[in-house]
Each structure stands twice: as C-alpha cells, then as structure tokens.
Design an enzyme around this catalytic site. Sequence first.
Site, PDB file in Angstrom:
ATOM      1  N   ASP A 268      -6.637   6.463  -1.851  1.00 38.14           N
ATOM      2  CA  ASP A 268      -5.894   6.487  -0.579  1.00 38.14           C
ATOM      3  C   ASP A 268      -5.301   5.107  -0.280  1.00 38.14           C
ATOM      4  OD1 ASP A 268      -8.613   6.002  -0.538  1.00 38.14           O
ATOM      5  OD2 ASP A 268      -8.911   6.601   1.536  1.00 38.14           O
TER       6      ASP A 268
ATOM      7  N   LYS B 145     -11.864   7.497  -6.586  1.00 40.49           N
ATOM      8  CA  LYS B 145     -12.441   7.769  -5.259  1.00 40.49           C
ATOM      9  C   LYS B 145     -13.957   7.811  -5.432  1.00 40.49           C
ATOM     10  CE  LYS B 145     -11.858   8.972  -0.858  1.00 40.49           C
ATOM     11  NZ  LYS B 145     -11.200   8.148   0.167  1.00 40.49           N
TER      12      LYS B 145
ATOM     13  N   ASP C  79      -0.977  12.725 -11.150  1.00 39.59           N
ATOM     14  CA  ASP C  79       0.153  13.615 -10.857  1.00 39.59           C
ATOM     15  C   ASP C  79       0.776  13.209  -9.515  1.00 39.59           C
ATOM     16  OD1 ASP C  79       1.817  15.845 -11.201  1.00 39.59           O
ATOM     17  OD2 ASP C  79       0.521  17.090  -9.957  1.00 39.59           O
TER      18      ASP C  79
ATOM     19  N   TYR D 244      -7.935  19.578 -13.208  1.00 38.48           N
ATOM     20  CA  TYR D 244      -7.120  20.523 -13.977  1.00 38.48           C
ATOM     21  C   TYR D 244      -7.966  21.263 -15.019  1.00 38.48           C
ATOM     22  CZ  TYR D 244      -2.712  18.671 -12.146  1.00 38.48           C
ATOM     23  OH  TYR D 244      -1.662  18.314 -11.335  1.00 38.48           O
TER      24      TYR D 244
END
Length: 334
Positions: free
Chosen positions: A203, A170, A227, A123
């Site tokens: 994931d 990640k 989010d 963002y």
Amino acid sequence: MYNITLIPGDGIGPEVINSAKKVIEATGINVKWDIVNAGEDVYRQRGVLVPHEVYTSIEKNRVVLKGPITTPIGCGFRSINVLLRKKYELFANVRPVKKMMGVDTPFEDVDLVIFRENTEGLYSGIERNKDNDGAEAIKIITKKASLRIIEAAFKYAKENNRKKVALVHKANIMKLTDGLFLNCAREVSKNYPDIELQEVIVDNMCMQLVMNPSKYEVIVTTNLYGDILSDLCAGLVGGLGLVPGGNIGKEMAVFEAVHGSAPDIAGKDLANPIAVILSGAMMLKYLGEIGKANLIIDAVEKTIKEGKYVTKDLGGSSSTTDMTDAIIENFTLK
Ligand code: ATP
C-alpha cells in the site's frame, strides 16, 4: 533464421501484432513466423480455446510474440494467459516502465523494471465456496518460486547497473506467505552486497510510486501485486499503450504487452501499437539481437518525441497503421 510463434489474439491483438511484425521485419532480421491463434475468436469459430497446434508451435519454437487473449466466461478455462505461464513455467513477468520524451506526464524521470512472480500467489486457481455463505481463495507462496524470481531481479539489477531492488510485500499482515517471500529476498540480497534491498509494503508502494517514482529502479513482487502495480506504473508513463512485457522461463519466453484486448477500440485502427512493438524489441534482445532491438527502441522514441504520428491515447490523431509506418520511417532513414 529465427523461428518464432506469432499469436495475434483478440480485440486489438491482430492490429498491434501486425504492426510489431512489420517493424521487426523492417529491421532486416530473418524471421520465419509460425502464425497460430488462440482465444475468443478461435473459440467462436472452432469451439476450442487453445487448438493443439498452438502448443506444438510454442514447444517447437520456444520464442513467442503474442497479442492479448480474451478468455470467454463459461468455457472451462480460468485464463489462457495464466495457463500458458504456468504450463511452461514462465516464472518471470518482466515489465520495463520508462518515461519517453514527448509523452505528457507529471514525472520526467521514471525508469524502472517490474519483476512479477508469474506462477503462483493468488493466481493459484484454488478457490471454493464455503458453506453457502462466502468463498475463499488460497494464496500459494513457495520458497522455490520466490527465490527464482527474486534472484532474476537481482541478477538483472547487477547486469544493468541498477543500484536498488524494491521488494514489495504485505508481510505485516500475511506473515507466513509474504513473510516467506520477504525472507527469501533477504537471503538472496546477501549475495549482492552492492545492491540495496528496499523493503516496501504494497500500500505504501502505491503511494510512493504516484508521488516519487524515480526512487525505484527494479521492483520484485508476487503475482497479484505485480499485476496491479504494472497498470499503476503504466499510468505514470503515459498509459497501457506503451508498456511492453516478457514472460520468461528457463528455456522459453512469451513476449506480450501489459494491456488487454481493449474491445472498446478494436478493429478501428486506433490502438497504440508501441507496447507490442517494444515487446518485440525485448524479444530481439532475448535472442541476442541487441542492435536491431535498439534500432526499434530509438525509432519509437523518436516518433513519440516528434509527436506528428501518434495515436489518440498519446494526444494525437494518428491511426495504428500511420504510427507504425512512421516508426519504420524513423529507422530506415538512419
Ligand atoms: P484485461 O482484463 O484483458 O487485462 P482490461 O479490461 O484490464 O483488459 P485493457 O483491455 O488493457 O483492459 O484496456 C483498458 C483501457 O486501456 C481501455 O480503455 C483501452 O481502450 C485502453 N487501452 C489498452 N490498450 C491500449 C492500446 N494499445 N492503445 C490504446 N488504448 C489502449
């Protein structure tokens, strides 16, 4: 007396904010609301998205209850919500996700809190076209912002007797950015020997959450993952109409639901007001009004459990207004 800035926002915002205002006032608390507005409706009327009185009010009162705001395309702003979070360094987006009795979902035992980093990550707003053949976005992760959100999550866990903090990342692919975030968690966790650090790749986290959400107590993650996981978690407990949130900075806080302006049901007295009402309860806790906050939370739970006055998203046929009144009835009768 508390001076609180109230921003109704767009779409269902004015309806659900009005419900929250009514419920908060019914606790007997002495509040002076400073009502200012920003967003699409204001832009249409005045040609300005965030009028100056909004900033003045926020800076004066430092506590805000806000409805969802729509940022129209082509108005020169990316997102007002992101702008406010960055401008006032509201670095922690805190979203409690709890299964309430009476809501029909596959899982009985979901009670977790998401800490989403609110000021950077993907963002950052840094995006550009590249050689007329694509585009790129820059993900910013800093040590300062990572440490403060992770510290906030561990502190919350300690103060609320939670035993585990899940760090979602990640880092196997984004070795520098998510790698830094992960290393910060390892550093912070050393100061909390009684709290287990769960390191979970994003994931895998999605799969774990839809199979066995009760494994998690506190989740801390970067902006975009936070989010996405927030909406996923809302789905686990009955939908967006139920999940509150707070954007907390050092000396300022903006409370708002996870959901957006829901234009499909706006103006019809159909929206579930609970997410904003519970955001109001979070705000009261932030102000130290624990008893009044709990009064609201208990009344919401009782109303859902009774199932008589619940909105369509929860399987009922009540209006926003009737559900709000039922909640107030449930605590005034105590
Ligand atoms: P944004 O991009 O602003 O976050 P969005 O398009 O992702 O918004 P929402 O506006 O949150 O999505 O709405 C998604 C869906 O959830 C819509 O179908 C909407 O009607 C439903 N929804 C959202 N909030 C509520 C609510 N308070 N009560 C009932 N339904 C809701």
